[in-house]
Design an enzyme around this catalytic site. Structure first.
Site, PDB file in Angstrom:
ATOM      1  N   GLU A  79      44.862 -36.918   8.255  1.00  0.00           N
ATOM      2  CA  GLU A  79      45.299 -37.268   9.604  1.00  0.00           C
ATOM      3  C   GLU A  79      44.361 -38.298  10.238  1.00  0.00           C
ATOM      4  O   GLU A  79      43.178 -38.360   9.925  1.00  0.00           O
ATOM      5  CB  GLU A  79      45.329 -36.019  10.496  1.00  0.00           C
ATOM      6  N   HIS A 103      26.175 -25.581  11.863  1.00  0.00           N
ATOM      7  CA  HIS A 103      26.604 -24.423  12.646  1.00  0.00           C
ATOM      8  C   HIS A 103      26.188 -23.101  12.014  1.00  0.00           C
ATOM      9  O   HIS A 103      26.675 -22.046  12.403  1.00  0.00           O
ATOM     10  CB  HIS A 103      28.123 -24.470  12.857  1.00  0.00           C
ATOM     11  N   SER A 119      37.732 -33.280  12.255  1.00  0.00           N
ATOM     12  CA  SER A 119      38.562 -33.826  13.335  1.00  0.00           C
ATOM     13  C   SER A 119      37.828 -34.879  14.147  1.00  0.00           C
ATOM     14  O   SER A 119      38.437 -35.622  14.919  1.00  0.00           O
ATOM     15  CB  SER A 119      39.012 -32.701  14.269  1.00  0.00           C
ATOM     16  N   ASN A 176      30.867 -26.510   8.649  1.00  0.00           N
ATOM     17  CA  ASN A 176      31.453 -25.252   8.184  1.00  0.00           C
ATOM     18  C   ASN A 176      30.388 -24.174   8.017  1.00  0.00           C
ATOM     19  O   ASN A 176      29.247 -24.461   7.662  1.00  0.00           O
ATOM     20  CB  ASN A 176      32.185 -25.469   6.860  1.00  0.00           C
ATOM     21  N   VAL A 177      30.786 -22.929   8.228  1.00  0.00           N
ATOM     22  CA  VAL A 177      29.854 -21.803   8.114  1.00  0.00           C
ATOM     23  C   VAL A 177      30.164 -20.945   6.893  1.00  0.00           C
ATOM     24  O   VAL A 177      29.562 -19.892   6.705  1.00  0.00           O
ATOM     25  CB  VAL A 177      29.889 -20.924   9.389  1.00  0.00           C
ATOM     26  N   ASP A 178      31.086 -21.385   6.050  1.00  0.00           N
ATOM     27  CA  ASP A 178      31.572 -20.550   4.950  1.00  0.00           C
ATOM     28  C   ASP A 178      30.677 -20.523   3.717  1.00  0.00           C
ATOM     29  O   ASP A 178      30.885 -19.709   2.812  1.00  0.00           O
ATOM     30  CB  ASP A 178      32.984 -20.986   4.536  1.00  0.00           C
TER      31      ASP A 178
END
Length: 269
Positions: A240, A116, A214, A99-101
């Protein structure tokens, strides 16, 4: 299952974690693909490349500032906070995120690899200079997370989408080029030092978690498998099923904010 993994964790010395978009989705961060009519006519692939930036740096920066504005409204959730606490429980701990947040940083994580990059940082593609978040907000005031957080949608559109000019974009003090956001674009390689640190830690992990990812984006997707291949107990936390699921020793079919606080609580009792 929970009791067994807890017993393993209590005896673990080295614990690694890989997180993906799923953990931040719980904080309300969208994936930016087709969820806002403002940018529906643009393909992210056409904006998140060096060629796009060279061709139209203003348009690319307006898109990234819009993403940053959305992210600035989000707060770390119980999953982020639990991982920040967990790093204090083991002799060796590394959190690797796709994540880049920057939410892991906000949650307090210190032993962190952002594969990333970080959207609130800056990077000059010509000389390679990286500007960390605080430094970059001084160079480019519009990139300041706290300033963006306070902006209403109306103000953001007025200042950024309608008012920002190319000559106002951040300029590298070293080489004079326009600085781009500190994320890895399509066609760019992941930072070698970050990747090497992630791979090296995976190889020596006693337990490795895959959380909210994922497990399809390479090379990050191979990190849990490297850990498994070197003897780590592999744990997946994801609502999932993923391509990684068959290789996992323990699987929790729930979100990070549901699973991780419980594990943390049990480890600190």
């Amino acid at each position: 299952m929970a009791d067994e993994i807890l017993e393993i964790l209590k005896n673990a010395r080295s614990v690694g974690v890989l997180t993906g978009a799923g953990i931040s989705a719980e904080s309300g961060i969208p994936t930016f693909r087709g969820k806002d009519g403002l940018w529906n006519k643009y393909d992210p692939v056409d904006l998140a490349t060096l060629d796009a930036f060279r061709g139209n740096p203003l348009k690319v920066w307006q898109w990234y500032l819009w993403r940053m504005w959305l992210i600035s409204k989000a707060k770390p959730n119980a999953g982020h906070l639990s991982l920040a606490e967990m790093e204090n429980l083991f002799p060796a701990f590394l959190l690797i995120t796709q994540n880049v947040d920057g939410l892991h940083r906000l949650a307090g994580s210190k032993n962190l690899v952002e594969l990333h990059g970080n959207i609130f940082e800056g990077k000059c593609r010509d000389c390679g200079k990286v500007f960390e978040e605080e430094e970059f907000s001084e160079l480019f005031a519009l990139a300041d997370r706290k300033r963006l957080e306070k902006m209403s949608e109306e103000e953001f559109k007025k200042v950024v989408l309608n008012g920002l000019k190319e000559e106002e974009l951040p300029v590298c003090p070293i080489c004079g080029s326009i600085v781009g956001p500190g994320v890895v674009w399509f066609g760019e390689s992941l930072p070698e030092d970050a990747l090497e640190r992630a791979f090296a830690f995976a190889e020596k992990s006693d337990v490795f978690f895959s959380v909210g990812t994922s497990a399809v984006v390479q090379p990050a997707a191979s990190i849990p498998l490297i850990a498994k291949r070197h003897g780590a107990v592999l744990v997946e936390v994801n609502p999932e099923e993923t391509p990684l699921s068959p290789y996992c020793d323990f699987v929790f079919r729930a979100s990070a904010s549901e699973v991780l606080p419980g594990i943390l609580s049990s480890l600190t009792e």
